[in-house]
Design an enzyme around this catalytic site. Sequence first.
Site, short mmCIF file in Angstrom:
data_model
loop_
_atom_site.label_atom_id
_atom_site.label_comp_id
_atom_site.label_asym_id
_atom_site.label_seq_id
_atom_site.Cartn_x
_atom_site.Cartn_y
_atom_site.Cartn_z
N LYS A 22 0.83 -1.21 0.00
CA LYS A 22 0.00 0.00 0.00
C LYS A 22 0.86 1.25 0.00
CE LYS A 22 -1.90 1.71 3.95
NZ LYS A 22 -1.76 3.16 4.23
N ASN A 23 1.78 1.33 0.94
CA ASN A 23 2.48 2.60 1.12
C ASN A 23 3.51 2.88 0.02
OD1 ASN A 23 0.85 3.19 3.24
ND2 ASN A 23 2.32 2.59 4.83
N CYS A 117 -5.45 7.80 9.15
CA CYS A 117 -5.82 7.22 10.45
C CYS A 117 -5.61 8.22 11.58
CB CYS A 117 -4.97 5.98 10.73
SG CYS A 117 -5.34 4.62 9.64
N ARG A 122 -0.55 14.83 13.17
CA ARG A 122 0.13 14.52 11.91
C ARG A 122 0.51 15.83 11.21
NH1 ARG A 122 -2.32 9.00 9.33
NH2 ARG A 122 -0.22 8.95 8.52
N ASP A 309 3.42 0.33 12.28
CA ASP A 309 2.22 -0.22 11.64
C ASP A 309 2.00 -1.70 11.98
OD1 ASP A 309 1.82 2.26 10.58
OD2 ASP A 309 2.51 1.76 8.57
N ARG A 402 -9.32 -0.32 3.68
CA ARG A 402 -8.45 0.72 3.08
C ARG A 402 -7.08 0.16 2.73
NH1 ARG A 402 -7.23 5.26 6.76
NH2 ARG A 402 -5.65 5.37 5.15
C1 EPZ Z 1 3.67 6.88 6.90
O1 EPZ Z 1 2.92 7.96 7.45
C2 EPZ Z 1 2.70 5.73 6.70
N1 EPZ Z 1 1.66 6.17 5.78
C3 EPZ Z 1 2.10 5.32 8.04
O2 EPZ Z 1 1.32 4.16 7.82
C4 EPZ Z 1 3.24 4.95 9.01
O3 EPZ Z 1 2.70 4.72 10.29
C5 EPZ Z 1 4.26 6.08 9.10
O4 EPZ Z 1 4.72 6.46 7.77
C6 EPZ Z 1 5.49 5.70 9.91
O5 EPZ Z 1 6.09 4.56 9.36
C7 EPZ Z 1 1.92 6.16 4.47
O6 EPZ Z 1 2.98 5.78 4.01
C8 EPZ Z 1 0.81 6.60 3.58
P1 EPZ Z 1 5.78 10.09 9.08
P2 EPZ Z 1 3.52 9.42 7.49
O7 EPZ Z 1 5.79 11.37 8.35
O8 EPZ Z 1 4.37 9.63 6.30
C9 EPZ Z 1 6.01 13.23 12.69
C10 EPZ Z 1 -0.58 2.84 7.79
O9 EPZ Z 1 -1.21 2.26 8.68
N2 EPZ Z 1 6.04 14.28 11.64
O10 EPZ Z 1 6.94 9.17 8.93
O11 EPZ Z 1 2.39 10.35 7.75
C11 EPZ Z 1 4.67 12.54 12.79
O12 EPZ Z 1 3.77 13.29 13.58
C12 EPZ Z 1 -0.10 4.25 8.01
O13 EPZ Z 1 -0.33 2.32 6.69
C13 EPZ Z 1 6.28 15.59 11.98
O14 EPZ Z 1 6.44 15.94 13.15
O15 EPZ Z 1 4.45 9.31 8.79
C14 EPZ Z 1 5.05 11.21 13.39
O16 EPZ Z 1 5.14 11.32 14.78
C15 EPZ Z 1 -0.55 4.81 9.32
N3 EPZ Z 1 6.34 16.53 10.96
C16 EPZ Z 1 6.45 10.93 12.81
O17 EPZ Z 1 6.91 12.20 12.36
C17 EPZ Z 1 6.18 16.20 9.66
O18 EPZ Z 1 6.26 17.11 8.79
C18 EPZ Z 1 6.49 9.97 11.63
O19 EPZ Z 1 5.58 10.42 10.62
C19 EPZ Z 1 5.96 14.85 9.32
C20 EPZ Z 1 5.90 13.90 10.33
#
Ligand code: EPZ
Length: 434
Positions: A22-23, A117, A122, A309, A402
Site C-alpha cells: 500500500k504505502n 488514520c 500529523r 504499523d 483501506r
Molecule cells: C507513513 O505515514 C505511513 N503512511 C504510516 O502508515 C506509518 O505509520 C508512518 O509512515 C510511519 O512509518 C503512508 O505511508 C501513507 P511520518 P507518514 O511522516 O508519512 C512526525 C498505515 O497504517 N512528523 O513518517 O504520515 C509525525 O507526527 C499508516 O499504513 C512531523 O512531526 O508518517 C510522526 O510522529 C498509518 N512533521 C512521525 O513524524 C512532519 O512534517 C512519523 O511520521 C511529518 C511527520
Amino acid sequence: MKKVIINGGKRLCGTVEISGAKNAAVAIIPAVILADGPCTLENLPDIMDVRLMLLLMKELGAKVEKITNNSYRIDATEINKTELNEKYTSDLRASYYYLGALLGKKGKASVASPGGCNIGNRPIDQHVKGFKILGAKVTDLPNGAVMVEAKEEGLKGNQVYFDIVSVGATINIILAATLAPGFTVIEQAAKEPHIVDLANFLNLMGAQISGAGTDTIKIQGVEKLTGCTYSVIPDQIEAGTYMVAAAATRGDVIIKNVIPKHLESITAKLMECGVSVSDDYDDEIHVKCDSRPKSCNIKTSPHPGFPTDMQPQMTVLLCLAEGTSIVNESVWGNRFRYTEELIRMGASINVENKKLAVVEGVEGLKAANINAYDLRAGAAMFIAGLAAPGTTEISYVEHVDRGYEKIVEKFKKLGADIERADEKDPVHSEFFGD
Ligand code: EPZ
C-alpha cells in the site's frame, strides 16, 4: 458501517499470497505525473486507498485505464489541473503526495486537507520546510488546504536536512526534486522499503537518485522522465499481519510473495516469542507456533526498527504470551486506543501516557463485539477475533479495507471461520465499473 463475524479459536494453516505494498503504491501513483509518457503499474493492491489515489489522478485529468484488478495504465501527460479539492483527499493521508508531484512537474499545486488514520498529531512542517528549501512558496489555505508554488526562478536542488525522520516528507521531497535542476541532498531521510521502491521506479524512468534506503538520499535533477512498466514490491505490513495471525492462532502458515529482508524486525520479535519463522526461499516465509508464545518487549521506530504499523497486531500476540511485555510506541502519539477493545476481550493491558503499554499475558482471549478504530488497529482486531474461541463481531471494517486486499477471503483460505455481515464488494464497487 461494515462488519465481519468471526468464529474464532481455530488454527490458521495453509498458504497466503501477499499483495503489493500500500504505502509504496500510494507514492508511486502520483509519481507518474513526473513522466513524459504513460506508465503501467503492476502489483497494485486492490484496496480503497489505491482506488482513491487513482480517482485523484483522474480528477487531475490523467487517463487511467484498468488492465486487471491489480494493474493500471496511467497517462498523466495531459493533466490540466493542479488543484485537488476535498473530494477524496480527506479520505487518505497519501493525497498530499500530489503536492510534491505537481510542484515537481507543473511548478504549483494546491491540495485540500489530507485525512488518514487518527493515531496522533500529523503535522506537515517537514514537508513545508523541504518545499521551501527547494525554492517554493507555501501558503496555508482555509480548512487545512495547502498551496505550493515555485518562485519565479523555478525550483532548484539544495540540501534538505529533516529535523525528524518522516516517510511522507522524504517522499514529497523526492517527488519535488527529481526534475529540479541541480543537486538535492536529503539528510535524515526515512529508509522504509517503500522509499527505495519509489526511487527504483523513478530511476527506471531516467531519474538520478542514489542512497535510497540510507539516511542520505542524493538527487541529481534531470530534464525529463520517460514512462515505464513497473511492479510494486510486496506489502511488508500485510505479510507481518499474517505472520502474527499465524502465531496468535498457534497455526502453521506459509506466506508467499514476500521479501524476507523487509520482515527482519518482525521475524526477530516473533522468534524472541518462541515462534518458529523460517525463510528458506527468496520469496516466502514459514511461520509455525505449537505452544504458548513467550513475552517480549517492543519499541517502534523508523525502518529498520520495529514498524509502528505492526504494533497493534503484535500487541495481540503479547496479550496471549506467557509473562509481561512492554510495548513502547515512539512514532505516533495516540496509537493505543484499540487496547480498550482487547481489554473487553479479557486482555490485561495498562497504557501509560499514551506511549507505553504494559501487557500481562493471559491464557486466552474471549469473543466480544469490538470496533476497528483504524487500519492497523482493525487488523489487530481480526487477529484477536481469530484467536478467541466463540463469536466475535468487528464493526467499522471499512478502515481495514483501506489497506488489506481480500482480507476475509485470505483468512478463510487459511481455515478461518469468517464472514462479512454485508454482501457488497468491500472496495466501493462503483469505482472503475466493477
Ligand atoms: C507513513 O505515514 C505511513 N503512511 C504510516 O502508515 C506509518 O505509520 C508512518 O509512515 C510511519 O512509518 C503512508 O505511508 C501513507 P511520518 P507518514 O511522516 O508519512 C512526525 C498505515 O497504517 N512528523 O513518517 O504520515 C509525525 O507526527 C499508516 O499504513 C512531523 O512531526 O508518517 C510522526 O510522529 C498509518 N512533521 C512521525 O513524524 C512532519 O512534517 C512519523 O511520521 C511529518 C511527520
